[in-house]
Design an enzyme around this catalytic site. Structure first.
Site, short mmCIF file in Angstrom:
data_model
loop_
_atom_site.label_atom_id
_atom_site.label_comp_id
_atom_site.label_asym_id
_atom_site.label_seq_id
_atom_site.Cartn_x
_atom_site.Cartn_y
_atom_site.Cartn_z
N LYS A 188 -1.78 16.24 4.92
CA LYS A 188 -3.20 15.88 5.05
C LYS A 188 -3.87 16.77 6.09
O LYS A 188 -3.34 17.00 7.17
CB LYS A 188 -3.34 14.40 5.45
CG LYS A 188 -2.87 13.45 4.34
CD LYS A 188 -3.11 12.00 4.72
CE LYS A 188 -2.41 11.05 3.76
NZ LYS A 188 -3.16 10.71 2.57
N HIS A 246 5.74 8.12 7.70
CA HIS A 246 4.39 8.59 7.99
C HIS A 246 3.96 8.29 9.43
O HIS A 246 3.43 9.15 10.13
CB HIS A 246 3.36 7.94 7.05
CG HIS A 246 3.68 8.09 5.60
ND1 HIS A 246 4.31 9.20 5.08
CD2 HIS A 246 3.44 7.28 4.53
CE1 HIS A 246 4.44 9.05 3.77
NE2 HIS A 246 3.93 7.89 3.41
C1 BG6 Z 1 3.44 5.98 0.35
C2 BG6 Z 1 3.87 4.54 0.41
O1 BG6 Z 1 4.35 6.81 1.00
O2 BG6 Z 1 2.17 6.12 0.95
C3 BG6 Z 1 2.85 3.63 -0.23
O3 BG6 Z 1 5.12 4.39 -0.24
C4 BG6 Z 1 1.47 3.89 0.34
O4 BG6 Z 1 3.21 2.26 -0.06
C5 BG6 Z 1 1.15 5.37 0.31
O5 BG6 Z 1 0.54 3.18 -0.44
C6 BG6 Z 1 -0.16 5.66 1.00
O6 BG6 Z 1 -0.49 7.02 0.86
P1 BG6 Z 1 -2.00 7.49 1.08
O7 BG6 Z 1 -1.92 8.98 1.03
O8 BG6 Z 1 -2.80 6.89 -0.02
O9 BG6 Z 1 -2.41 6.96 2.42
#
Ligand code: BG6
Length: 491
Positions: A188, A246
Site C-alpha cells: 500500500k 499486517h
Molecule cells: C486480509 C485478511 O489479509 O486482509 C482479511 O485475511 C482482511 O480478513 C483483508 O479483510 C483486508 O485487506 P484490505 O487491503 O482490504 O485492508
C-alpha cells in the site's frame, strides 16, 4: 522499471484472490506498459472450476478489478499471452505439461527460462505443489537457465512451529532469496510512505521517541464480517488473520530505526530488530481484549452475529476483535505503549496509525481556555481517505485566549495527480523485477509468531467479550485504555 521477459504461473488461478487481485493487477501492469515483451501468464487450476472458458473468467475478472481505464486493445494483446493448464495438484501429467509449456515458451516467447510461481492456494496444498515443482525440476534455476521465484500468500503458518516447518519446506525446494512472502499491506502506498515521512524529512525523527511520544495507536477496523471465509476464519481469528502480519508490519515500520539503505537486507534487518524487541503486557488478561460480534447494524444495514454466520459453529469462541497493549524494549521506545486493535463489523472501514505526543510540560493559560486541547497527534491514514493528518492546538478566533485542536490535513487525492497502483500491482511487479524490499523474510514471519503464540495460549479456552456489530469493539477494550488514563482515538 520493466522486468526481464518472464512467465507468471498462478496456481489457483480461478480462485478468489486471483480473480479479485492478481488478474486485475496483471491487466493494470500491461496498461501502464510495465510488462516485458514476451510476458506470459500460465494459469493452473482444477478443470471443474465452473462454466465457461478460462478466457471469459479472466476477462470478467480484469474488467471488474482494473484500476486503470479499460482498453480493449490492451486486453486483446494481453489475453493472447494467457495459457491455462487444467489439473489437480496431485496430477503428475498436468505438472509435466506445465514444465513442457514453460520450456516451449522459453524459445517461442523468449522468456529465457524466467518464471515466478504464485501460490494462490490454501496452505494445505503447499507441500503437494512444492513436491511437484521439485520433481519436475521446475524450481531449479540451474536446470531451466533462467530465474525461478515463488510467491507465497498468507497465512504463513498457524503458529511459530508451523511457520518454521513451512519455511523449511519452501527453502528445501527454492533458494531462500527466491521466496517472496506477500504481506499486501506493504504494497500500500500509504504504508511505504511511512518510510518517506520518517526518513526523508528532518521534522519528525527528533520527536519520534519516548521523550516526546505518549503512546501509539494502530487501528485496523473493517465494517465487513467474515464473508464467505467461515472455515478459514473460524480456525484463525483476528489475531492470526491480521495482527500477526499486517499490524505487526505496520508497527515495525513505525518503530524501526533508519535503515542504512533501502536494500532489502537492510530494511528487513531493522524491522526484525523491532519485532524482537516487542513485549506483551505482563498480565495478558488485563493487557489484551478479545471480542466477538453479536447481531447489530452496520452502516444502516442489519448484520447477523458471528455465531449466526453460515458455517460457523454456534459454540465458536473465535475472536473477531482483538486489542493488545504492546511495548518495545529498546532505548527509543522504552515505556511507550503501542495499543493495537483490529476488528470486523466495526462502524466503518479505517486503518490508521496515530502517534500521540506528550502534552506540553507547562500550559500558561487559564485552564478553562485549554479544555478542548488534546494530545498533539500525527495520524497516518492508511485507508480510506489516504493521507497524513497533524493535529495541534490553535487559538480560537475571538477576544479570549481559548485554544482548541485543529487538523492540518494532507490528502493524496488533493496533493498528487499521480494515481497509486493497487497493492498487488506493485507487489507482482516487484516479484517479476526481483525486488524483495517489501516482502517480509522468514525470520520476520517466525518472530511475529513468537509475539502471537503466548497471546493465543493465554486466550485458549476463553470466551470472547461480546460487542454489537456496528460498535467499536467490546467495552473491555475501552476499559483497558481507561485504566491507563487514555482513550481510543475516534478513528
Ligand atoms: C486480509 C485478511 O489479509 O486482509 C482479511 O485475511 C482482511 O480478513 C483483508 O479483510 C483486508 O485487506 P484490505 O487491503 O482490504 O485492508
Amino acid at each position: 522499471r520493466i522486468p526481464e521477459p518472464c512467465a507468471l504461473v498462478i496456481f489457483g488461478v480461478t480462485g478468489d484472490l486471483s480473480r479479485k487481485k492478481l488478474i486485475p493487477a496483471v491487466y493494470d501492469l500491461a496498461n501502464r506498459g510495465l510488462l516485458p515483451p514476451g510476458f506470459v501468464v500460465v494459469g493452473f487450476a482444477r478443470a471443474d472450476w465452473g462454466d465457461g472458458s478460462f478466457e471469459s473468467l479472466a476477462y470478467a475478472a480484469a474488467k471488474k478489478g482494473a484500476r486503470t481505464p479499460w482498453r480493449d486493445d490492451v486486453w486483446q494483446r494481453l489475453s493472447e499471452r494467457f495459457h491455462f493448464i487444467p489439473g489437480s495438484f496431485d496430477d503428475d501429467d498436468a505438472f509435466d505439461k506445465l514444465a513442457a509449456t514453460l520450456d516451449e515458451l522459453k524459445e517461442r516467447n523468449g522468456i529465457a527460462g524466467n518464471a515466478a510461481f504464485y501460490f494462490s492456494i490454501p496452505p494445505a496444498a503447499f507441500p503437494l505443489v512444492l513436491n511437484q515443482l521439485n520433481r519436475t525440476g521446475m524450481a531449479d534455476p540451474s536446470k531451466t537457465g533462467g530465474w525461478r521465484r515463488v510467491v507465497v500468500e498468507k497465512p504463513f503458518g498457524h503458529d511459530f512451529q508451523s511457520a518454521v516447518q513451512l519455511n523449511q519446506l519452501v527453502d528445501d525446494v527454492f533458494i531462500p532469496e527466491d521466496v517472496f512472502r506477500i504481506d499486501h499491506y506493504l504494497g500500500k502506498e500509504t504504508v511505504q510512505n511511512i518510510m518517506a515521512l520518517r526518513f526523508a524529512n528532518s521534522l519528525f525523527e527528533p520527536v519520534w521517541n519516548s521523550k516526546y511520544v505518549d503512546s501509539v495507536q494502530i487501528t485496523m477496523a473493517e465494517d465487513v464480517g467474515i464473508g464467505t471465509r467461515a472455515a478459514f476464519y473460524d480456525a484463525s481469528g483476528a489475531a492470526r488473520d491480521v495482527l500477526q502480519n499486517h499490524l505487526l508490519q505496520l508497527l515495525a515500520m513505525i518503530a524501526m530505526e533508519e535503515p542504512t539503505s533501502f536494500d532489502p537486507q537492510e530494511v528487513r534487518a531493522e524491522k526484525l530488530k523491532v519485532l524482537k524487541a516487542i513485549s506483551l503486557p505482563p498480565d495478558i488478561s488485563t493487557g489484551s481484549v478479545r471480542g466477538q460480534y453479536l447481531p447489530g447494524w452496520v452502516a444502516g444495514e442489519r448484520a447477523v452475529g458471528y455465531l449466526e454466520e453460515p458455517n460457523i459453529p454456534a459454540t465458536s469462541t473465535t475472536e473477531t476483535y482483538a486489542a493488545v497493549r504492546l511495548g518495545i524494549q529498546n532505548r527509543r521506545w522504552a515505556g511507550v505503549p503501542f495499543y493495537v486493535r483490529v476488528g470486523k463489523r466495526m462502524p466503518r472501514r479505517v486503518t490508521e496509525i496515530a502517534i500521540l505526543f506528550k502534552r506540553a510540560p507547562h500550559l500558561p493559560f487559564d485552564p478553562a481556555d485549554v479544555e478542548m486541547l488534546g494530545h498533539n497527534q500525527l495520524v497516518v491514514r492508511v485507508q480510506p481517505d489516504e493521507g497524513v493528518v497533524l493535529k495541534f492546538g490553535s487559538k480560537v478566533p475571538g477576544t479570549s485566549m481559548e485554544v482548541r485542536d485543529i487538523a492540518m490535513d494532507f490528502q493524496y487525492g488533493e496533493a498528487f495527480t499521480e494515481s497509486s497502483p493497487e497493492a498487488y500491482e506493485r507487489l507482482v511487479l516487484d516479484v517479476l523485477i526481483g525486488d524483495r524490499t517489501l516482502f517480509p523474510d522468514a525470520a520476520e514471519i517466525e518472530q511475529s509468531w513468537r509475539v502471537i503464540d503466548p497471546l493465543e495460549a493465554a486466550w485458549a479456552g476463553q470466551k470472547p467479550e461480546p460487542y454489537r456489530a456496528g460498535e467499536w469493539g467490546p467495552r473491555a477494550s475501552d476499559e483497558m485504555l481507561a485504566r491507563e488514563g487514555r482513550t481510543w482515538r475516534r478513528a
